[in-house]
Scaffold this motif. Structure first.
Motif, short mmCIF file in Angstrom:
data_model
loop_
_atom_site.label_atom_id
_atom_site.label_comp_id
_atom_site.label_asym_id
_atom_site.label_seq_id
_atom_site.Cartn_x
_atom_site.Cartn_y
_atom_site.Cartn_z
N UNK A 140 0.81 -1.21 0.00
CA UNK A 140 0.00 0.00 0.00
C UNK A 140 0.85 1.27 0.00
N UNK A 141 2.18 1.13 0.08
CA UNK A 141 3.04 2.29 -0.10
C UNK A 141 3.11 2.66 -1.58
N UNK A 156 -9.97 0.08 8.26
CA UNK A 156 -8.96 0.93 7.63
C UNK A 156 -9.00 0.91 6.12
N UNK A 157 -9.85 0.04 5.57
CA UNK A 157 -9.94 -0.07 4.11
C UNK A 157 -11.39 0.05 3.66
N UNK A 272 -9.37 0.07 -1.42
CA UNK A 272 -8.42 1.15 -1.25
C UNK A 272 -8.38 1.57 0.21
N UNK A 273 -7.34 2.30 0.59
CA UNK A 273 -7.27 2.84 1.95
C UNK A 273 -8.41 3.82 2.17
N UNK A 274 -8.92 3.86 3.38
CA UNK A 274 -9.95 4.86 3.70
C UNK A 274 -9.47 6.26 3.36
N UNK A 275 -8.19 6.52 3.56
CA UNK A 275 -7.64 7.85 3.34
C UNK A 275 -7.57 8.21 1.85
N UNK A 276 -7.62 7.20 0.97
CA UNK A 276 -7.54 7.47 -0.47
C UNK A 276 -8.88 7.84 -1.08
N UNK A 277 -9.97 7.43 -0.43
CA UNK A 277 -11.29 7.77 -0.93
C UNK A 277 -11.47 9.28 -0.92
N UNK A 278 -11.99 9.81 -1.98
CA UNK A 278 -12.14 11.25 -2.10
C UNK A 278 -11.15 11.85 -3.09
#
Length: 293
Positions: A140-141, A156-157, A272-278
């Motif tokens: 995921x890096x 987290x995903x 995807x990572x939760x942080x990537x959504x958006x």
């Protein structure tokens, strides 16, 4: 004749593709009740039944299959038109990189061909593809999005079911000929059952077919590509999904001796990572993938 609300067609396409109201509600970011109401209203407006319950899945009626084909085509056409407009005005400094991780398996050939279409239609996104054999090994890096086969990931995903897989037997056409030709369920006892799991998927299918009390010869491979290649070469019968085996079925390398299908124990997911959504490029790819499968 006035058309039903256009949004109801999008809801219908989503349920038809996923085969499940809850999964469609998750994808559309609405409640299951809202999806059910949209479906009921659409069917009432058209005066035909589009979906029927089969076990835990919703399956298309004959009328539903006709409508789904045209609705899915219309959604792709609209998406293509939007991409043409966007590509005509994109500047080099507006191109965003996106790295996709996919399993390096034969079963993903259905996805590989679609990715070239995505690249052509979305010049504002530079797609890079890497591969990992399983979800647990995705780096995921490097990866922004992953297509995985298995079960939904943990906390987290974010994930989306790509399509509800239904498994049915496939084999070489040569197994339909000769002294041991497969003509009825009992004929499976004369052939190897090929699988990449512990045999659980075959046991589910045989139970549904009511022929699980017989003895069957089976062969295990740890790679699904080897399972299908063994079936293509006439060494046995495999279980596969119509989407995964579409090219082999269309070209006649594989045939379906029986029509019975059962839900797969695992499915394909977009993760995807939760942080990537958006992120616009991530959301656009996810929406495109959901509408193209």
């Amino acid at each position: 004749m006035s058309l039903p609300p256009l949004h109801s067609f999008k809801v219908f396409e989503c349920v038809a593709r996923l085969g499940n109201i809850s999964a469609a509600a998750d994808e559309l970011h609405v409640t299951s009740g809202a999806v059910s109401q949209q479906l009921k209203a659409l069917q009432a407006s058209l005066g035909v039944e589009l979906l029927v319950k089969q076990g835990r899945q919703l399956v298309l009626t004959d009328s539903g299959r006709v409508l789904q084909k045209h609705v899915a085509s219309a959604i792709r056409e609209i998406g293509g038109a939007v991409s043409v407009l966007r590509n005509a005005t994109v500047r080099p400094d507006e191109v965003k990189p996106l790295t996709l991780s996919i399993p390096g398996a034969y079963g993903l050939s259905w996805l590989a061909t679609r990715l070239f279409t995505f690249m052509d239609e979305n010049r504002h996104i530079k797609l890079n593809v890497i591969s990992e054999v399983s979800y647990g090994l995705v780096d995921w890096r490097r990866a922004d999005v992953a297509v995985t086969y298995g079960t939904p990931p943990g906390a987290g995903f974010w994930w989306r079911l790509l399509h509800g897989i239904r498994m049915t037997p496939v084999c070489s056409p040569q197994l339909l000929r000769g002294d041991r030709a497969i003509r009825q369920l009992s004929d499976l006892a004369h052939h190897r059952l090929l699988h990449e799991d512990d045999g659980a998927q075959w046991r589910r299918w045989l139970t549904e077919a009511r022929c699980h009390e017989r003895e069957y010869s089976s062969v295990h491979f740890d790679d699904f590509g080897m399972v299908l290649q063994g079936a293509i070469d006439g060494f046995g019968v495999a279980l596969s999904d119509e989407l995964v085996s579409a090219r082999d079925l269309d070209d006649g390398r594989l045939v379906q001796p029986f029509t019975l299908s059962v839900p797969a124990l695992h499915n394909y997911y977009c993760v995807c990572n939760d942080s990537s959504r958006g992120r616009p490029e991530v959301d656009e790819f996810i929406e495109w993938l959901g509408s193209s499968t």
